[in-house]
Design a protein around this motif. Structure first.
Motif, PDB file in Angstrom:
ATOM      1  N   UNK A   3      -9.685   5.173   1.923  1.00 26.13           N
ATOM      2  CA  UNK A   3      -9.054   4.714   0.742  1.00 26.13           C
ATOM      3  C   UNK A   3      -9.961   4.439  -0.479  1.00 26.13           C
ATOM      4  N   UNK A   4      -9.869   4.994  -1.353  1.00 18.02           N
ATOM      5  CA  UNK A   4     -10.573   4.539  -2.793  1.00 18.02           C
ATOM      6  C   UNK A   4      -9.360   4.110  -3.667  1.00 18.02           C
ATOM      7  N   UNK A  13      -6.878  11.045   3.269  1.00 20.66           N
ATOM      8  CA  UNK A  13      -7.491  10.005   2.276  1.00 20.66           C
ATOM      9  C   UNK A  13      -6.599   9.962   0.979  1.00 20.66           C
ATOM     10  N   UNK A  14      -6.735   8.829   0.545  1.00 22.02           N
ATOM     11  CA  UNK A  14      -5.986   8.369  -0.664  1.00 22.02           C
ATOM     12  C   UNK A  14      -6.976   8.027  -1.840  1.00 22.02           C
ATOM     13  N   UNK A  23       0.744  -1.151  -0.109  1.00 27.72           N
ATOM     14  CA  UNK A  23       0.091  -0.136  -0.004  1.00 27.72           C
ATOM     15  C   UNK A  23       0.914   1.183   0.072  1.00 27.72           C
ATOM     16  N   UNK A  24       2.098   1.204   0.767  1.00 25.80           N
ATOM     17  CA  UNK A  24       2.942   2.389   0.439  1.00 25.80           C
ATOM     18  C   UNK A  24       3.320   2.465  -0.596  1.00 25.80           C
ATOM     19  N   UNK A  25       3.606   1.432  -1.482  1.00 25.03           N
ATOM     20  CA  UNK A  25       4.227   1.470  -2.687  1.00 25.03           C
ATOM     21  C   UNK A  25       3.203   2.256  -3.635  1.00 25.03           C
ATOM     22  N   UNK A  26       2.040   1.973  -3.673  1.00 23.01           N
ATOM     23  CA  UNK A  26       0.834   2.621  -4.236  1.00 23.01           C
ATOM     24  C   UNK A  26       0.792   4.042  -4.039  1.00 23.01           C
ATOM     25  N   UNK A  27       0.895   4.514  -2.711  1.00 18.68           N
ATOM     26  CA  UNK A  27       0.927   5.995  -2.320  1.00 18.68           C
ATOM     27  C   UNK A  27       2.264   6.613  -2.868  1.00 18.68           C
ATOM     28  N   UNK A  28       3.342   5.917  -2.895  1.00 18.80           N
ATOM     29  CA  UNK A  28       4.490   6.604  -3.487  1.00 18.80           C
ATOM     30  C   UNK A  28       4.225   6.845  -4.759  1.00 18.80           C
ATOM     31  N   UNK A  46      -1.842  14.976   4.846  1.00 17.37           N
ATOM     32  CA  UNK A  46      -2.560  15.519   3.376  1.00 17.37           C
ATOM     33  C   UNK A  46      -3.379  14.339   2.888  1.00 17.37           C
ATOM     34  N   UNK A  47      -4.104  14.929   1.938  1.00 19.32           N
ATOM     35  CA  UNK A  47      -5.008  14.056   0.866  1.00 19.32           C
ATOM     36  C   UNK A  47      -3.940  13.898  -0.190  1.00 19.32           C
TER      37      UNK A  47
END
Length: 214
Positions: A125-126, A106-107, A15-20, A87-88
């Protein structure tokens, strides 16, 4: 909505990789990851630190997929670092209506859609290709899995998870701490603390807050 700038990610997993990836696609500065179990290594070619005490963080995004655990961690972090911003993050390939509201932390991932006059709470999370139609309300710490879809006027409760490719009929209210199973179709209101699946979805058992579902 807090705008991201030079933030850290708490959690150096998938999930961290997706946010990155959202940060990279948006040309937003990402400082690194915080994860005590992987400290000293690297993730997405960025350093991993053991804790907030090792960095000068002003902004933090919490990369924990489980809704209940994400709330627990967010509350702990707020107590330890009350001045920290959350932050969003919205992927540039997501579609968010101008009249929609997105909460702190929110992501919104690539391909996701947030319709007009829809309110998304804090630390939601969306996921990829999820769709939340017009006039919906998604309460804090809730999540839509990849491909999950709702009609208009849907209310999703706190920490509730709508699973892979599930769909929720327009106007339906889903309570807190409920899980709608993969590929389910929910066409009636459902209260707090249920697991439901099928088409149409039916409640199959009760669920306690914090019970694992991922």
């Amino acid at each position: 909505m807090v705008k991201p700038s030079g933030f850290f990610i708490l959690g150096a997993g998938g999930h961290g990789a997706v946010i990155a990836d959202i940060a990279q696609a948006s040309d937003i500065s990402l400082m690194g990851f915080i994860d005590v179990t992987k400290a000293g290594g690297r993730h997405m070619d960025l350093p991993i630190y053991a804790g907030l005490d090792q960095v000068e963080a002003k902004q933090l995004v919490i990369a924990i997929g489980d809704n209940f655990k994400r709330q627990q961690v967010a509350e702990q972090v707020k107590l330890r670092a009350p001045n920290l911003e959350f932050p969003s993050l919205i992927h540039p390939k997501a579609s968010v209506a101008q009249t929609a509201s997105i909460g702190s932390g929110t992501v919104v991932m690539a391909g996701a859609v947030v319709g007009p006059k829809t309110t998304v709470g804090d630390f939601c999370i969306l996921n990829h290709r999820a769709s939340l139609d017009h006039d919906c309300l998604m309460a804090d710490y809730a999540s839509l899995a990849p491909g999950a879809v709702t009609g208009g006027g849907v209310h999703i409760g706190n920490r509730t998870a709508i699973s892979l490719a599930a769909s929720v009929k327009h106007g339906v209210v889903v309570g807190n701490d409920t899980v709608i199973g993969a590929n389910a179709y929910l066409n009636k209101d459902l209260g707090d603390g249920w697991v439901a699946y099928g088409s149409p979805a039916k409640p199959v058992r009760r669920r306690e807050p914090g019970e694992a579902y991922l």
